[in-house]
Design a protein around this motif. Sequence first.
Motif, short mmCIF file in Angstrom:
data_model
loop_
_atom_site.label_atom_id
_atom_site.label_comp_id
_atom_site.label_asym_id
_atom_site.label_seq_id
_atom_site.Cartn_x
_atom_site.Cartn_y
_atom_site.Cartn_z
N UNK A 71 -2.62 -10.89 -19.04
CA UNK A 71 -2.46 -11.18 -17.59
C UNK A 71 -3.95 -10.52 -16.79
N UNK A 73 -4.33 -10.33 -13.66
CA UNK A 73 -4.17 -9.65 -12.49
C UNK A 73 -3.97 -8.24 -12.77
N UNK A 223 6.65 -4.12 -14.72
CA UNK A 223 7.16 -3.01 -13.95
C UNK A 223 8.77 -2.98 -14.09
N UNK A 252 4.79 2.79 -14.23
CA UNK A 252 5.12 2.69 -12.77
C UNK A 252 6.29 2.26 -12.69
N UNK A 256 9.41 4.08 -10.40
CA UNK A 256 10.54 3.42 -9.61
C UNK A 256 11.89 3.93 -9.84
N UNK A 259 12.86 7.52 -9.44
CA UNK A 259 13.00 7.72 -7.81
C UNK A 259 14.82 7.24 -7.62
N UNK A 279 -4.36 2.26 -10.68
CA UNK A 279 -3.30 2.53 -9.62
C UNK A 279 -2.68 3.91 -10.34
N UNK A 281 -3.88 6.76 -10.27
CA UNK A 281 -4.01 8.02 -9.76
C UNK A 281 -3.42 7.89 -8.30
N UNK A 282 -2.92 6.71 -8.08
CA UNK A 282 -2.59 6.38 -6.50
C UNK A 282 -1.01 6.64 -6.43
N UNK A 283 -0.34 6.39 -7.42
CA UNK A 283 1.07 6.61 -7.46
C UNK A 283 1.30 8.06 -7.27
N UNK A 284 2.72 8.49 -6.81
CA UNK A 284 3.33 9.86 -6.57
C UNK A 284 4.39 10.10 -7.72
N UNK A 286 1.29 11.76 -9.37
CA UNK A 286 0.00 10.96 -10.03
C UNK A 286 0.43 10.88 -11.44
N UNK B 75 -7.85 -5.77 -6.77
CA UNK B 75 -6.48 -6.36 -7.30
C UNK B 75 -6.09 -7.65 -6.55
N UNK B 78 -8.31 -10.32 -8.26
CA UNK B 78 -7.91 -10.42 -9.53
C UNK B 78 -6.62 -11.54 -9.53
N UNK B 79 -5.76 -11.23 -8.54
CA UNK B 79 -4.54 -12.27 -8.42
C UNK B 79 -5.01 -13.51 -8.10
N UNK B 82 -6.36 -15.02 -11.15
CA UNK B 82 -5.26 -15.45 -12.14
C UNK B 82 -4.40 -16.80 -11.57
N UNK B 223 -12.72 2.74 -1.55
CA UNK B 223 -11.95 3.80 -1.35
C UNK B 223 -12.76 4.88 -0.58
N UNK B 252 -6.46 3.19 1.11
CA UNK B 252 -6.16 4.08 0.18
C UNK B 252 -7.01 5.25 0.50
N UNK B 279 -1.52 -2.24 -5.25
CA UNK B 279 -1.28 -0.81 -5.29
C UNK B 279 -0.50 -0.37 -3.98
N UNK B 282 2.74 1.14 -4.09
CA UNK B 282 2.76 2.46 -5.09
C UNK B 282 2.19 3.73 -4.71
N UNK B 283 1.28 3.66 -3.46
CA UNK B 283 0.90 4.81 -2.90
C UNK B 283 1.79 5.70 -1.90
N UNK B 284 1.80 6.90 -1.74
CA UNK B 284 2.86 7.65 -1.15
C UNK B 284 1.99 8.10 0.04
#
Lengths: 330, 330
Positions: A71, A73, A223, A252, A256, A259, A279, A281-284, A286, B75, B78-79, B82, B223, B252, B279, B282-284
């Motif tokens: 993939x 992507x 995911x 990730x 989801x 939560x 991503x 380091x972007x999710x919470x 981290x 991304x 990338x998409x 794809x 970023x 971001x 992403x 995904x971020x908060x």
Amino acid sequence: MQERVTMADVARLAGVSTATVSYVLSGKRAVAPETRTTVEAAIAELGFTVNTAARSLRTGRSSLVALIVPDIANPFFAQLAATLQEELRALGLHVVVCNTRADREEERALLAEAVQQRFAGIVITPFRLLPKDLEALTLTGTPVTVSADVPFGAVDTVAPDARAATRQALERVTASGRRRIAMIAGPHDATGGDPRLDLLRSLAPQFGMSLPRQLVARGEHTREAGAAGFAELMSHRYRPDAVFCANDVLAVGALDKAQELGVDIPGEVALVGHDDASFASLVRPRLTTIRYPAEDVARAAAQLLKGRLDGRTVPRTVRVKAEFVARSSA
Amino acid sequence: MQERVTMADVARLAGVSTATVSYVLSGKRAVAPETRTTVEAAIAELGFTVNTAARSLRTGRSSLVALIVPDIANPFFAQLAATLQEELRALGLHVVVCNTRADREEERALLAEAVQQRFAGIVITPFRLLPKDLEALTLTGTPVTVSADVPFGAVDTVAPDARAATRQALERVTASGRRRIAMIAGPHDATGGDPRLDLLRSLAPQFGMSLPRQLVARGEHTREAGAAGFAELMSHRYRPDAVFCANDVLAVGALDKAQELGVDIPGEVALVGHDDASFASLVRPRLTTIRYPAEDVARAAAQLLKGRLDGRTVPRTVRVKAEFVARSSA
DNA sequence: GTGAAAGCGCTAACAC
DNA sequence: GTGTTAGCGCTTTCAC
């Protein structure tokens, strides 16, 4: 409809034969300095570039390298593609991206096509491909570099060395008092099983833990599968307090679901991913993860390919060191 | 070193000429049903596939499509890659990825090379390329599809229609009482300026607002630039309470800086991105954004290319509808 | 140190 | 409805 400039045009302008022009370009035979200068001037003046189709037909080798991945992507593979194309551009090679969608038939078909078309090389991250699918290729003369967790037949391989990083992850997790590890792994029919799972399992005893089969959830690298796997593990009667994921996309998904279920990460459950996709380091929270550097993999693959084009025939394996990245999910 | 199966082998086995084999494959001339069957059987038996190098040399057209973008690791691109490769595979075309790193010289060089090598087509998202760089190509016969916010010379274009979505974003932002909008835009020397900025600016008056030049920060699509731009805007004496970003990567970065500065998003400042990169959710806080669907762009580009290969000569523009995605950052 | 020329595998006139 | 064949532009052997 501009006319294409051919080698014959250059030869005519420079007052030499096409053979000489060809040799100036390839350097495969000595050319007198002054002849070389004249030819180079003619090339520049006409803006000549070689016709790669004609060259390929003649030599039986194209300037294309197939990048076959599950993939593109996925940020990990996207980064791999970016760096690989950058590295190969210097060698005059182009990267053709091929998505297999984790399907074995696609993997086989794409591989066969690249061989048929006499690609300069193939870089593949197999997902469901079997070693025997690759065996036949060893004889075709098309250089194949496999990016996989374990050496894979008699082809060049780029493999991670994740032992130290995985041990660090286990240290971190046990340091915060976790005792019950689990894993969300890839599908059971993936190529080479799941070396990340095997490694974790083999190191667990050093920390007085084990990773029984019942605490391994399985699914595609999506995911959704991560979410489903996490739910499955949480409903287990021997509920884990640390969950490792075969990659960050799965992690990730687990996040989801955590939560959704109101499971606190890392309070109740520590979560560790693999890859360090962009991503992570972007999710919470981290994502704590075992980084497998796509750039280094791409560079190693490019080097291995270069070696083959330079005539090497014995397979080589390059190990790329994975790195434990501690963030807040574990 | 297996031998390649050629058309001559197929012809011999089927007891016909190579011309017939060729016509069976291309369908460019009628072939008797029984002949066709025999030939197809021979093809299957020998596992024949055409040599694309020979075909390209003969026809003067390759089966490659160049995808020229600022950064495949983004991304969004990338998409795009794809989906494009998936769509083009059905047409027997391959996607060659080319990263320009937002550099005009790279863009020009890659474009020129694809034309020289008689690629079947080019799909490009220009970043610093000038319209005149593309003008010359109109005459070369290589179909070029530009994915840009505005029609771009006499070539096929896939452009977003973001008016409704941007209006919705402004509605959302004003509904929560914001009055002072700002934007983190791309560099000042980007191709076509910044249509996303222009659109926002042109719609603002409908909401009783304006977007003065001082409230536009600029930088690369990174970023880091997003973070710097956000810091710049926050230090402005007329401090904005709603910040739009030209893409999600910038957004971001802005989020990073907001956290660092202790600026509450969306409490103190509402943040809106563009693209809906993977992403974004995904971020908060989750990123509110103006979604520009990469899959639709890729499909449109594939359709436009197909039209050209089928002989269309008049340029077409396809508009892809952007969609407002309300999440928690605004 | 350089040139002449064969031929890679295919497509598309042209001929029948 | 099918076959014959020239030739796309290059690389490389052979000859000088």
